[in-house]
Design an enzyme around this catalytic site. Sequence first.
Site, PDB file in Angstrom:
ATOM      1  N   THR A 295      -4.622  65.445 -42.569  1.00  0.00           N
ATOM      2  CA  THR A 295      -5.016  64.611 -43.697  1.00  0.00           C
ATOM      3  C   THR A 295      -4.314  65.028 -44.989  1.00  0.00           C
ATOM      4  OG1 THR A 295      -6.949  66.033 -43.875  1.00  0.00           O
ATOM      5  CG2 THR A 295      -7.237  63.933 -42.756  1.00  0.00           C
ATOM      6  N   PHE A 423     -13.205  61.846 -49.463  1.00  0.00           N
ATOM      7  CA  PHE A 423     -13.643  62.995 -48.681  1.00  0.00           C
ATOM      8  C   PHE A 423     -15.004  62.769 -48.036  1.00  0.00           C
ATOM      9  CE2 PHE A 423     -10.654  64.715 -51.771  1.00  0.00           C
ATOM     10  CZ  PHE A 423      -9.794  65.421 -50.941  1.00  0.00           C
ATOM     11  N   CYS A 430     -16.435  66.803 -47.113  1.00  0.00           N
ATOM     12  CA  CYS A 430     -15.469  67.848 -46.771  1.00  0.00           C
ATOM     13  C   CYS A 430     -15.754  69.179 -47.454  1.00  0.00           C
ATOM     14  CB  CYS A 430     -14.066  67.379 -47.137  1.00  0.00           C
ATOM     15  SG  CYS A 430     -12.802  68.607 -46.795  1.00  0.00           S
TER      16      CYS A 430
END
Length: 542
Positions: A295, A423, A430
Amino acid sequence: MAATTETMETGLPKGFRSAEQGWPELRRIPRPPHRVPLLGDVLGVDRHRPLQDSMRFARELGPIFRRRAFGKEFVFVWGARLVADLADESRFAKHVGLGVANLRPVAGDGLFTAYNHEPNWQLAHDVLAPGFSREAMEGYHGMMLSVADRLTDHWDRHLAAGRTVDVPGDMTRLALETIARTGFGYDFESFERDRPHPFVTAMVGTLAYAQRLNSVPGPLAPLLLRTAARRNAADIAHLNRTVDGLVAARRRSGGGEGDLLDRMLATAHPRTGEKLSPENVRKQVITFLVAGHETTSGALSFALYHLARHPEIAARARAEVAQVWGDTPRPGYDQVAKLRYVRRVLDESLRLWPTAPAFAREARRDTVLAGDHPMRRGAWALVLTPMLHREPEVWGEDAERFDPDRFTPAAVRARPPHTFKPFGTGARACVGRQFALHEATLVLGLLLRRYGLHADPGYRLSVAERLTLMPEGLRLRLERRPALTEVSEGRPAGARGSVRRAADAARARPARDEAADDRRHDPAGPAQPLSASRCPVHGAAD
């Protein structure tokens, strides 16, 4: 599609649950007009780009819609009001389904793929969260700089040979080396290889297979994907062998320097004293290596694309780097957070193309979404993050335009909450978002200071999908900027002036509310205890 199995822990089926099971008024939700019997809403779709297909339907059908494929119904949500309601942790939680459930054979009950009730999620999250404290992050900074040096050496060689650089490939190398070395003391030697490391090849294969499973009827997958399934099994075996070797080497050495792997192997839960099992250590390492680097590399690649396409924005960002870092050859940890415009470039890139482009939420109990759509316990919806980030009522009618000033502190304060979600959201957002943002901001600053970035005028952005997103075929031509030794003390005043002129230009621009608390700038919202676990390290939703 992921198999559906019952679990006694929750009383709900794991994996995929069709929308008919949980949305009593499903018929009220818009759907595409041309539905093929048995197959569903498949006319005109591109199985290689399912997310971008869904974005097209979203534009046509509105902030909530449904699609059907092979007898299974899906509900998609992107309207800001609906997403804000789904972010209510008291009523909704992460749902593990679709491609995420398909990754269970790879990552098991790792932070990204664990079901909410599985005990190893909480155990690992509590053990590993301190690995992203400020003190730990400061310790990673020097290694990030070392890996960035390898990238610039690699790019310098291409520049000297008159070659363009492969941006997605090189950002993948960079991000893999960064998480491998900071987290696990391991060197994949990515920049010394002409081809991607076999670990990367296997990783891409497992991601592609997980996505491909969603494009065929579940009962027919063993027949239609027989060859692909064998290749996927070989890819998983390679990932396991690589990680097992990495862990074995650490055990033989007697320990590292307190990195993530040391935490996984030696740290006990602060309350229960329990440690991660060897099998779960393997799953967590794979999760960090795969979800983390995949990512972040995408986020950097999209940011470099936009900087190359918008030279005026690149010049402004470069001037900020000159002003903040000056002649410092290796910026310190605290100097990275001061690159506020560079950070805005990164945030705006994540707005348009969040590399983890969707997250699923399920109802904890019977409820009504945004006061309008009844949902039974266990019903779920998929949030299309790129469409949320293009919501005209939030981002304006020019939401497709790249504009980093959407992320000035004043603009961030003026927006409703839960409208920027690169996120994920909630308790399983995250845990490593600050790691990812620090790494990406540092690298962008270093590259802007060293190179002019030029895209091929004929290049048109093509977005590749493999659960995460990446600009496809992006190559840049580099122009070497004056070395720091040419603008440092002892050089002619004219040379030193180049840095000063850039700094003066940056200072001359209209003042902005840059002094606002930078926490308001955090896309995950106000600072939280480092206890969330979405990617874990960089960005794929956990």
